[in-house]
Design a protein around this motif. Structure first.
Motif, PDB file in Angstrom:
ATOM      1  N   ALA A 118       5.670  10.253 -10.611  1.00 50.84           N
ATOM      2  CA  ALA A 118       5.348  10.605 -11.996  1.00 50.84           C
ATOM      3  C   ALA A 118       5.297  12.122 -12.161  1.00 50.84           C
ATOM      4  CB  ALA A 118       4.015   9.981 -12.399  1.00 50.84           C
ATOM      5  N   ALA A 119       5.638  12.590 -13.345  1.00 46.94           N
ATOM      6  CA  ALA A 119       5.595  14.028 -13.638  1.00 46.94           C
ATOM      7  C   ALA A 119       4.158  14.520 -13.636  1.00 46.94           C
ATOM      8  CB  ALA A 119       6.251  14.307 -14.983  1.00 46.94           C
ATOM      9  N   PHE A 143       0.826  -1.212   0.000  1.00 44.18           N
ATOM     10  CA  PHE A 143       0.000   0.000   0.000  1.00 44.18           C
ATOM     11  C   PHE A 143       0.857   1.258   0.000  1.00 44.18           C
ATOM     12  CE2 PHE A 143      -3.429  -2.828   1.617  1.00 44.18           C
ATOM     13  CZ  PHE A 143      -4.372  -2.521   0.651  1.00 44.18           C
ATOM     14  N   ARG A 144       1.973   1.233   0.720  1.00 38.62           N
ATOM     15  CA  ARG A 144       2.856   2.397   0.719  1.00 38.62           C
ATOM     16  C   ARG A 144       3.387   2.663  -0.687  1.00 38.62           C
ATOM     17  NH1 ARG A 144       6.369   2.033   6.349  1.00 38.62           N
ATOM     18  NH2 ARG A 144       4.743   1.094   7.628  1.00 38.62           N
ATOM     19  N   THR A 145       3.742   1.604  -1.392  1.00 44.97           N
ATOM     20  CA  THR A 145       4.243   1.749  -2.757  1.00 44.97           C
ATOM     21  C   THR A 145       3.158   2.277  -3.688  1.00 44.97           C
ATOM     22  OG1 THR A 145       5.768  -0.096  -2.379  1.00 44.97           O
ATOM     23  CG2 THR A 145       5.358   0.555  -4.660  1.00 44.97           C
ATOM     24  N   VAL A 146       1.945   1.745  -3.561  1.00 46.83           N
ATOM     25  CA  VAL A 146       0.843   2.148  -4.431  1.00 46.83           C
ATOM     26  C   VAL A 146       0.542   3.636  -4.263  1.00 46.83           C
ATOM     27  CG1 VAL A 146      -1.641   1.916  -4.781  1.00 46.83           C
ATOM     28  CG2 VAL A 146      -0.212  -0.123  -4.621  1.00 46.83           C
ATOM     29  N   PHE A 147       0.515   4.114  -3.032  1.00 40.67           N
ATOM     30  CA  PHE A 147       0.188   5.517  -2.800  1.00 40.67           C
ATOM     31  C   PHE A 147       1.339   6.449  -3.158  1.00 40.67           C
ATOM     32  CE2 PHE A 147      -3.094   3.662  -0.010  1.00 40.67           C
ATOM     33  CZ  PHE A 147      -4.191   4.386  -0.446  1.00 40.67           C
ATOM     34  N   PHE A 148       2.570   5.932  -3.163  1.00 45.48           N
ATOM     35  CA  PHE A 148       3.708   6.802  -3.464  1.00 45.48           C
ATOM     36  C   PHE A 148       4.022   6.859  -4.953  1.00 45.48           C
ATOM     37  CE2 PHE A 148       8.215   8.070  -3.509  1.00 45.48           C
ATOM     38  CZ  PHE A 148       8.142   9.196  -2.702  1.00 45.48           C
ATOM     39  N   LEU A 149       3.544   5.904  -5.728  1.00 46.97           N
ATOM     40  CA  LEU A 149       3.864   5.886  -7.159  1.00 46.97           C
ATOM     41  C   LEU A 149       3.445   7.172  -7.889  1.00 46.97           C
ATOM     42  CD1 LEU A 149       3.157   2.193  -8.240  1.00 46.97           C
ATOM     43  CD2 LEU A 149       5.353   3.387  -8.217  1.00 46.97           C
ATOM     44  N   PRO A 150       2.239   7.732  -7.643  1.00 49.39           N
ATOM     45  CA  PRO A 150       1.888   8.976  -8.347  1.00 49.39           C
ATOM     46  C   PRO A 150       2.830  10.136  -8.058  1.00 49.39           C
ATOM     47  CG  PRO A 150      -0.071   7.959  -7.395  1.00 49.39           C
ATOM     48  CD  PRO A 150       1.110   7.223  -6.847  1.00 49.39           C
ATOM     49  N   TRP A 189      -4.693  13.620  -4.719  1.00 48.61           N
ATOM     50  CA  TRP A 189      -4.346  12.225  -4.994  1.00 48.61           C
ATOM     51  C   TRP A 189      -2.907  12.096  -5.481  1.00 48.61           C
ATOM     52  CZ3 TRP A 189      -3.194  10.731 -10.109  1.00 48.61           C
ATOM     53  CH2 TRP A 189      -2.896   9.368 -10.255  1.00 48.61           C
ATOM     54  N   LYS A 190      -2.481  13.011  -6.361  1.00 46.71           N
ATOM     55  CA  LYS A 190      -1.156  12.907  -6.945  1.00 46.71           C
ATOM     56  C   LYS A 190      -0.047  13.025  -5.895  1.00 46.71           C
ATOM     57  CE  LYS A 190       2.520  14.246  -9.520  1.00 46.71           C
ATOM     58  NZ  LYS A 190       3.843  14.308  -8.928  1.00 46.71           N
ATOM     59  N   ASN A 191      -0.223  13.906  -4.908  1.00 45.37           N
ATOM     60  CA  ASN A 191       0.819  14.161  -3.912  1.00 45.37           C
ATOM     61  C   ASN A 191       0.506  13.542  -2.550  1.00 45.37           C
ATOM     62  OD1 ASN A 191       2.624  16.245  -5.424  1.00 45.37           O
ATOM     63  ND2 ASN A 191       0.552  17.001  -5.714  1.00 45.37           N
ATOM     64  N   PHE A 192      -0.533  12.724  -2.488  1.00 45.03           N
ATOM     65  CA  PHE A 192      -0.937  12.134  -1.218  1.00 45.03           C
ATOM     66  C   PHE A 192       0.172  11.279  -0.604  1.00 45.03           C
ATOM     67  CE2 PHE A 192      -2.983   8.768   1.278  1.00 45.03           C
ATOM     68  CZ  PHE A 192      -3.772   9.516   2.122  1.00 45.03           C
ATOM     69  N   GLY A 193       0.891  10.549  -1.452  1.00 46.71           N
ATOM     70  CA  GLY A 193       1.922   9.644  -0.954  1.00 46.71           C
ATOM     71  C   GLY A 193       3.038  10.346  -0.212  1.00 46.71           C
ATOM     72  N   MET A 194       3.367  11.586  -0.606  1.00 43.49           N
ATOM     73  CA  MET A 194       4.431  12.310   0.075  1.00 43.49           C
ATOM     74  C   MET A 194       4.028  12.640   1.508  1.00 43.49           C
ATOM     75  SD  MET A 194       7.467  13.424  -0.053  1.00 43.49           S
ATOM     76  CE  MET A 194       7.849  13.332  -1.801  1.00 43.49           C
ATOM     77  N   ILE A 223       0.799  13.183 -15.793  1.00 44.86           N
ATOM     78  CA  ILE A 223      -0.429  12.740 -15.141  1.00 44.86           C
ATOM     79  C   ILE A 223      -1.607  13.593 -15.591  1.00 44.86           C
ATOM     80  CG2 ILE A 223      -1.601  12.731 -12.900  1.00 44.86           C
ATOM     81  CD1 ILE A 223       0.790  11.539 -11.664  1.00 44.86           C
ATOM     82  N   GLY A 224      -1.395  14.894 -15.732  1.00 44.35           N
ATOM     83  CA  GLY A 224      -2.472  15.767 -16.167  1.00 44.35           C
ATOM     84  C   GLY A 224      -2.982  15.411 -17.550  1.00 44.35           C
ATOM     85  N   VAL A 225      -2.070  15.133 -18.485  1.00 50.34           N
ATOM     86  CA  VAL A 225      -2.480  14.768 -19.843  1.00 50.34           C
ATOM     87  C   VAL A 225      -3.241  13.448 -19.839  1.00 50.34           C
ATOM     88  CG1 VAL A 225      -1.637  14.121 -22.122  1.00 50.34           C
ATOM     89  CG2 VAL A 225      -0.621  16.064 -20.925  1.00 50.34           C
TER      90      VAL A 225
END
Length: 324
Positions: free
Chosen positions: A133-134, A123-130, A186-191, A138-140
């Motif tokens: 990514a640039a 779960f830590r990996t899944v949430f940190f993956l975004p 969502w994109k920066n949640f992992g940090m 992700i926006g595109v």
């Protein structure tokens, strides 16, 4: 042997140490110089140039500059478009920061105390993956995912009967800003999650063991032990998250470009549009005016950081009084 015979060695030893220390300092400064040069070129010089440009009327492409003093700042104070974008940036701070910090704290406690082992690592990996990514990429990708015509989200909502018509997440003025805020969260949640997990490692396990001996349950341990210890970390995490939420340019520019009808335009997008977009000021870019907006926004964010630092000092003083 006289005193004069043994005095020279005693004088040479300190001299050798001084020369060795100077040699060490030489290599230290030598390795620091490239970093300082790059910092001066790409940080200090652009900052100083922005303040200078903010006092001029300049389109950014010609050599003709006219000094206008504080005229750009006076115009900025009466610019409704700027204050609208400033308010949307504050939405990212006042709503996005508490939402992200609170959700990340809850999940961090679950992953640290309840879910353990490989499942927790997954779960830590899944949430940190975004986070890795640039934001522009992700926006595109998300513009296709959220497309109301053939995007998978629209197809799913219609096929399940949850909506009668496609939901225009990014093209509806009422939804665009909130969609961008949720996607940025969502994109920066992992940090933020990693910050909380690191803070939880500082709680001594002996405290929990002593609490269990006294008969304290999980909720009592959370309220009496975990949360009080995490308060100083919370202030730091809020500062870091707020700073990150104020810099959402890449994602919003890729998602909506500030539209539709400027409904998702934050300050950074406003500055970009004013300085470079062809529709700014009737087709004439205004880099001087955009620099004034950037400097003003920088001062506002600095004020927020100072207020948060002041809050951190208050929390630290309060904790020191409690420890006594």
């Amino acid at each position: 042997m006289t005193a004069t015979d043994i005095s020279p060695p005693r004088r040479r030893a300190p001299a050798r140490r001084v020369r060795a220390r100077r040699g060490d300092l030489f290599w230290i400064y030598l390795f620091i110089v490239p970093g300082m040069v790059l910092t001066a070129m790409f940080v200090f010089y652009p900052m100083g140039a922005s303040w200078y440009f903010s006092l001029t009327q300049w389109n950014g492409f010609s050599d003709a500059k006219s000094f206008v003093g504080l005229a750009n700042y006076r115009e900025l104070l009466g610019d409704g478009m700027f204050w609208g974008s400033f308010g949307r940036s504050m939405v990212f701070v006042l709503i996005g920061v508490p939402l992200r910090v609170a959700l990340a704290l809850v999940l961090a406690i679950v992953l640290n105390n309840i879910i353990r082992g490989r499942l927790s690592t997954f779960f830590r990996t899944v949430f940190f993956l975004p986070v890795m990514a640039a934001a522009s990429v992700i926006g595109v990708v998300l513009t296709f995912v959220l497309s109301p015509s053939n995007g998978p989200i629209a197809v799913f909502l219609e096929s399940t009967g949850l909506t009668d018509a496609p939901v225009e997440f990014l093209s509806d003025p009422q939804l665009a800003l909130w969609s961008a805020l949720l996607l940025h969260t969502w994109k920066n949640f992992g940090m933020t999650l990693i910050y909380w997990l690191a803070a939880l490692q500082t709680v001594p396990s002996e405290y929990y063991e002593a609490a269990e001996v006294d008969g304290a349950g999980a909720v009592q341990q959370l309220i009496k032990i975990t949360l009080p210890i995490l308060i100083p970390f919370a202030v730091i995490i809020v500062i870091l998250t707020a700073n990150e939420n104020l810099h959402a340019f890449a994602l919003i520019q890729a998602l909506t470009g500030g539209g539709p009808y400027y409904s998702s335009e934050v300050v950074e997008v406003y500055i970009f549009r004013t300085a470079f977009a062809p529709d700014a000021a009737g087709g004439v870019p205004r880099l001087g005016y955009a620099s004034a907006a950037g400097c003003f926004f920088g001062l506002a964010t600095l004020l927020i950081a100072l207020l948060q630092a002041w809050a951190l000092k208050l929390v630290a003083d309060q904790r020191a009084r409690l420890d006594r």
